[in-house]
Enzyme design. Structure first.
Site, mmCIF file in Angstrom:
data_model
loop_
_atom_site.group_PDB
_atom_site.id
_atom_site.type_symbol
_atom_site.label_atom_id
_atom_site.label_comp_id
_atom_site.label_asym_id
_atom_site.label_seq_id
_atom_site.Cartn_x
_atom_site.Cartn_y
_atom_site.Cartn_z
ATOM 1 C CB CYS A 89 -3.415 -6.972 4.641
ATOM 2 S SG CYS A 89 -4.381 -6.086 5.865
ATOM 3 N N GLY A 97 -0.350 -6.937 9.938
ATOM 4 C CA GLY A 97 -0.519 -7.041 8.481
ATOM 5 C C GLY A 97 -0.572 -8.452 7.934
ATOM 6 C CB THR A 98 -0.495 -11.888 9.443
ATOM 7 O OG1 THR A 98 -1.420 -11.505 10.457
ATOM 8 C CG2 THR A 98 0.876 -11.992 10.035
#
Length: 266
Positions: free
Chosen positions: A214, A211-212
């Site tokens: 996003c 998720g980095t």
């Protein structure tokens, strides 16, 4: 009791991650953590967990357009962030909607998941280049996505400039080339072709980084919605994401997520 003024409004146009670490879920958590009101246009539903993407179902274009118009025409937005847009038709629809919206846009040209699963049809790449990137205030590709879009392969820090120049050819106002996959410090290059900002952060020995991308794009959008300049919004977002990576935690049997709420817990 008088009603409170609404916080700055940020809209994410992206896919759902059922595991909660990336996509719409990560975007909304980030927006809340950074003091803005997050809203969403869902483009796809994925069956996804810490091990990868087991399935993905795109929403019809009319559903995406209806969600967007509902939010923008009534509530209004102060920044928009895009994520997973799997097909050429979706990319072109969203690009057209963004072109008619008076708000800064952060384009995260999502091509491949953290687990190596493709999230963008090959036929959509040309639409990303010709329709989506020209409406971007900031485009935030990682090195794999830079290669997908421009053909430029970055092996070292020196290559980041070349990658940024190639990306800017497609029309975004600013390019943020994320060098997270290189060795050494986590270094990113932000440039509009005239000004240049190198953003460095220590690399944390933590594999829980789902998720980095996003999260970073959403954090930039939150900063822009609050009225920050692009360089200031990117700087603040990098600081937030660096802390979230450091606090990332194990979840399931694979790659865990970054901790969007790390500031509340530290």
């Amino acid at each position: 009791m008088t009603a409170r003024t609404a916080p700055p409004r940020v809209l994410t146009v992206a896919g759902s991650d059922s595991g909660g670490g990336a996509g719409i879920q990560a975007d909304l958590k980030t927006m809340l953590a950074l003091g803005t009101h997050g809203m969403s246009v869902l483009t796809a539903v994925t069956a996804q967990n810490s091990l990868g993407v087991q399935g993905a179902w795109e929403l019809p274009v009319e559903a995406v357009r209806a969600q967007y118009r509902s939010v923008v025409d009534d509530i209004g937005v102060q920044a928009v962030k895009t994520g997973m847009l799997a097909s050429a038709e979706l990319v072109e629809t969203v690009a057209e909607l963004l072109a008619g919206t008076d708000a800064p846009t952060v384009i995260d040209p999502v091509g491949v998941s953290k687990h190596g699963d493709s999230l963008l049809a090959a036929s959509a790449l040309d639409s990303v280049r010709t329709k989506l990137l020209p409406v971007a205030t900031v485009a935030t590709p990682n090195l794999d996505e830079v290669t997908q879009i421009t053909g430029v392969r970055v092996e070292s820090e020196d290559g980041l400039r070349r990658a940024a120049a190639a990306l800017l050819e497609f029309g975004p106002r600013w390019a943020l080339i994320k060098g997270g996959h290189l060795e050494g410090d986590a270094v990113d290059l932000l440039t509009d072709g005239a000004e240049e900002y190198w953003l460095r952060a220590p690399r944390h020995d933590n594999r829980h980084t789902h998720g980095t991308g996003c999260t970073l794009a959403s954090a930039i959008a939150a900063g822009l919605a609050k009225g920050l300049t692009v360089p200031d919004a990117v700087r603040a977002a990098k600081e937030y994401v660096t802390g979230a990576i450091a606090a990332g935690f194990a979840l399931g049997g694979g790659i865990g997520p970054v901790d969007h709420g790390w500031r509340f817990r530290s």
